[in-house]
Design a protein around this motif. Structure first.
Motif, short mmCIF file in Angstrom:
data_model
loop_
_atom_site.label_atom_id
_atom_site.label_comp_id
_atom_site.label_asym_id
_atom_site.label_seq_id
_atom_site.Cartn_x
_atom_site.Cartn_y
_atom_site.Cartn_z
N ILE A 36 -0.82 -4.06 -5.61
CA ILE A 36 -0.47 -2.76 -5.05
C ILE A 36 -1.71 -1.88 -5.05
CG2 ILE A 36 0.90 -0.64 -5.33
CD1 ILE A 36 3.09 -2.29 -6.60
N TYR A 37 -1.93 -1.21 -3.92
CA TYR A 37 -2.98 -0.18 -3.84
C TYR A 37 -2.31 1.15 -3.56
CZ TYR A 37 -7.02 2.43 -1.99
OH TYR A 37 -8.00 3.37 -1.75
N SER A 38 -2.40 2.05 -4.52
CA SER A 38 -1.87 3.41 -4.35
C SER A 38 -3.04 4.29 -3.96
CB SER A 38 -1.22 3.91 -5.65
OG SER A 38 -0.81 5.25 -5.51
N LEU A 39 -3.12 4.65 -2.66
CA LEU A 39 -4.30 5.35 -2.18
C LEU A 39 -4.16 6.86 -2.15
CD1 LEU A 39 -3.62 6.25 0.95
CD2 LEU A 39 -4.15 3.85 1.42
N GLY A 40 -2.98 7.37 -2.54
CA GLY A 40 -2.78 8.81 -2.59
C GLY A 40 -2.30 9.25 -3.95
N ALA A 41 -1.37 10.19 -3.95
CA ALA A 41 -0.77 10.64 -5.21
C ALA A 41 0.63 10.02 -5.32
CB ALA A 41 -0.75 12.16 -5.26
N GLY A 42 1.52 10.65 -6.06
CA GLY A 42 2.84 10.05 -6.28
C GLY A 42 2.81 8.93 -7.30
N ASN A 43 1.76 8.91 -8.14
CA ASN A 43 1.62 7.81 -9.09
C ASN A 43 2.65 7.81 -10.21
OD1 ASN A 43 -0.55 6.37 -7.92
ND2 ASN A 43 -2.01 7.89 -8.67
N VAL A 45 0.86 -1.19 0.00
CA VAL A 45 0.00 0.00 0.00
C VAL A 45 0.89 1.24 0.00
CG1 VAL A 45 -1.73 1.33 1.26
CG2 VAL A 45 -1.87 -1.17 1.21
N LEU A 46 0.69 2.08 -1.01
CA LEU A 46 1.42 3.35 -1.11
C LEU A 46 0.48 4.48 -0.72
CD1 LEU A 46 3.83 5.14 -2.01
CD2 LEU A 46 2.85 5.07 -4.33
N ALA A 47 0.84 5.22 0.33
CA ALA A 47 0.06 6.38 0.78
C ALA A 47 0.92 7.63 0.68
CB ALA A 47 -0.42 6.17 2.22
N GLY A 48 0.27 8.77 0.87
CA GLY A 48 1.03 10.01 0.95
C GLY A 48 1.50 10.22 2.37
N SER A 49 0.53 10.36 3.28
CA SER A 49 0.84 10.53 4.70
C SER A 49 -0.39 10.15 5.51
CB SER A 49 1.23 11.99 4.99
OG SER A 49 1.30 12.21 6.38
N MET A 50 -0.16 9.51 6.62
CA MET A 50 -1.25 9.19 7.52
C MET A 50 -1.72 10.40 8.32
SD MET A 50 -2.13 6.04 7.03
CE MET A 50 -1.90 6.49 5.30
N LEU A 51 -1.14 11.58 8.05
CA LEU A 51 -1.59 12.81 8.69
C LEU A 51 -2.88 13.35 8.06
CD1 LEU A 51 1.72 14.85 9.21
CD2 LEU A 51 0.21 13.96 10.99
N VAL A 52 -3.23 12.87 6.86
CA VAL A 52 -4.43 13.36 6.20
C VAL A 52 -5.53 12.31 6.30
CG1 VAL A 52 -3.37 15.04 4.67
CG2 VAL A 52 -3.49 12.67 3.95
N ARG A 53 -6.72 12.77 6.60
CA ARG A 53 -7.82 11.85 6.89
C ARG A 53 -8.22 11.03 5.68
NH1 ARG A 53 -11.49 10.66 10.72
NH2 ARG A 53 -10.47 12.11 12.13
N ASP A 54 -8.17 11.60 4.47
CA ASP A 54 -8.61 10.82 3.32
C ASP A 54 -7.74 9.58 3.13
OD1 ASP A 54 -6.54 12.60 2.58
OD2 ASP A 54 -7.12 12.58 0.48
#
Length: 341
Positions: free
Chosen positions: A252-259, A192-201
């Motif tokens: 892979i699940y990319s749940l934010g940006a950085g694609n 799982v690729l995220a941006g940051s766990m600081l953002v609720r989305d």
């Protein structure tokens, strides 16, 4: 027939000028006269058309959009939609400006919000970083009578007036179901690729994703989240490292940006293996990756709809009007290579 200001004046026995002063809460009307006008308004059932009144007065709504300064395609697109709305300002009677703050930086966001409290715009829309100090700053603005809308990422627990974005828990659940179905019962690990766990989305997408994987696809296990800060270079480095070190990754699940970084890593490191990939946001880069099979499905939110919704809600709140919930619901689109717009 709908009652008019002329009917109020006749019922209260006052001039149109007096009615206008009462409706617009201006001084110069005796208390007893003001009460007589207000009683007449209630008795005849007069409902003021605030939008028409503001149009007649030529009112302009100064609005501020606060966006993260980030090198990712979705935020570039969101910024472009705000600029497009600013270009329509003369038609929509708005005066829109954009402020950028460092991404995932609660202190920087609070500083800007506190500065705006002195300016008193008609409304503020922000991509929220979910932190107690940000909630407190938003609550101070609302207490001071400034409408606030969260955009893309919500700030639940705050007094914000509205959230213009998709249901992110549902988005994560949808991604899990797609990934699980596409893998067809295979056993393996999911990165799982995220941006940051600081953002609720991002947290909510992960919550929904993990719940469905655990309940319905027990043959899949989720690896610790990779936080790429929505930065393409960082995402590339982290995903490439994960793929090099773990041959058990099958999805892979990319749940934010950085694609952009994700796609680069996949093309470099996954040429000799089959991976199922679900990502968010339809951009030029993810569109190309859908078409060439690097990504299997994209979950998308309409940035233009979100910006237009935020503007409608802020103007309505500034006027004390209600919001049409159905009109402001932001839908989640699912795109495969076969149904690209």
């Amino acid at each position: 027939m709908r009652p008019t200001v002329h009917d109020i004046a006749a019922a209260a026995g006052v001039s149109l000028a007096t009615v206008d002063r009462v409706l617009n809460q201006r001084p110069g009307v005796r208390h007893v006269t003001r009460e007589r006008v207000e009683n007449a308004i209630r008795e005849i059932g007069y409902i003021r058309d605030v939008a028409a009144a503001n149009l007649a007065k030529g009112r302009t709504y100064p609005l501020v959009f606060i966006l993260p300064a980030s090198d990712n395609s979705f935020m570039h697109g969101l910024n472009a939609e705000v600029r497009a709305a600013a270009a329509r300002s003369s038609v929509e009677r708005t005066n829109i400006r954009t402020l950028e703050v460092p991404a995932f930086d609660p202190g920087a966001l609070v500083k800007v919000l506190d500065e705006l409290s002195q300016e008193r715009p008609s409304g503020i829309a922000l991509v929220a970083t979910d932190a107690p100090e940000v909630r407190d700053a938003v609550d101070r603005l609302v207490k001071d009578g400034i409408p606030v809308v969260t955009l893309v990422s919500d700030l639940t627990g705050s007094q914000r007036h509205h959230y213009a974005g998709v249901d992110n828990i549902a988005a994560g659940r949808t991604a899990a179901r797609l990934l699980g179905r596409f893998l067809g019962g295979a056993r393996g690990e999911i990165a799982v690729l995220a941006g940051s766990m600081l953002v609720r989305d991002h947290r909510e997408r992960l919550e929904g994703f993990a719940a469905v994987i655990a309940a319905e696809f027990p043959s899949l296990s989720i690896l610790p989240v990779i936080e790429g800060r929505d930065d393409p270079e960082m995402a590339h480095m982290l995903v490439a490292d994960a793929l090099s070190k773990n041959s058990g990754i099958i999805g892979i699940y990319s749940l934010g940006a950085g694609n952009r970084g994700l796609i680069k890593a996949l093309k470099e490191k996954a040429v000799d293996r089959s991976l199922t990939v679900i990502a968010h946001e339809l951009t030029a880069h993810t569109r190309a990756a859908l078409l060439d099979g690097t990504i299997d499905a994209i979950l998308n939110q309409d940035a233009g709809h979100e910006v237009r919704s935020a503007i409608r809600v802020l103007k309505a709140k500034a006027d004390g009007l209600s919001v049409i919930d159905a009109q402001e619901r932001i839908r989640l689109d699912i795109f495969l290579k076969d149904n690209l717009p």
